[in-house]
Design a protein around this motif. Structure first.
Motif, PDB file in Angstrom:
ATOM      1  N   GLY A  28       0.821  -1.214   0.000  1.00 28.32           N
ATOM      2  CA  GLY A  28       0.000   0.000   0.000  1.00 28.32           C
ATOM      3  C   GLY A  28       0.848   1.255   0.000  1.00 28.32           C
ATOM      4  N   GLY A  43      -3.895   2.360  -2.872  1.00 27.47           N
ATOM      5  CA  GLY A  43      -2.903   2.351  -1.800  1.00 27.47           C
ATOM      6  C   GLY A  43      -3.473   2.838  -0.480  1.00 27.47           C
ATOM      7  N   LEU A  46      -5.686   0.069   0.861  1.00 23.83           N
ATOM      8  CA  LEU A  46      -4.887  -1.066   1.333  1.00 23.83           C
ATOM      9  C   LEU A  46      -4.179  -0.740   2.646  1.00 23.83           C
ATOM     10  CD1 LEU A  46      -4.001  -3.936   0.720  1.00 23.83           C
ATOM     11  CD2 LEU A  46      -2.157  -3.009  -0.681  1.00 23.83           C
ATOM     12  N   VAL A  47      -3.612   0.446   2.749  1.00 19.41           N
ATOM     13  CA  VAL A  47      -2.953   0.848   4.004  1.00 19.41           C
ATOM     14  C   VAL A  47      -3.975   0.933   5.139  1.00 19.41           C
ATOM     15  CG1 VAL A  47      -1.784   2.762   5.159  1.00 19.41           C
ATOM     16  CG2 VAL A  47      -0.978   1.980   2.951  1.00 19.41           C
TER      17      VAL A  47
END
Length: 78
Positions: A28, A43, A46-47
């Motif tokens: 991410g 990203g 995902l993070v």
């Protein structure tokens, strides 16, 4: 060989979730550095997801015996 996890049927789901969390966070971060806007958005998602799962794992590991055997801590060992 002694089992690592407490429940035998939870090995693969736990390994998959921990693996996703450990590998998803740096992936991410890498996506955040890309030039494409949709990769940046992916990203961020995902993070955020991996940080939420990390907090959940920290909570579970701190409060429940997730593994088969507990190790004595230095404060509790006599």
């Amino acid at each position: 060989m002694k089992p690592v996890f407490r429940y035998e049927d939870g090995v693969w789901p736990n390994v998959a979730a921990i693996g996703f969390t450990v590998l998803g966070w740096p992936m991410g971060i890498a996506l955040l550095g890309q030039a494409s806007g949709w990769l940046n958005a992916l990203g961020v998602l995902l993070v955020a997801q991996t940080l939420i799962w990390s907090a959940y794992f920290i909570h579970e590991f701190a409060q429940t015996p997730s593994f088969a055997r507990r190790r004595p801590t230095s404060a509790g060992a006599r």
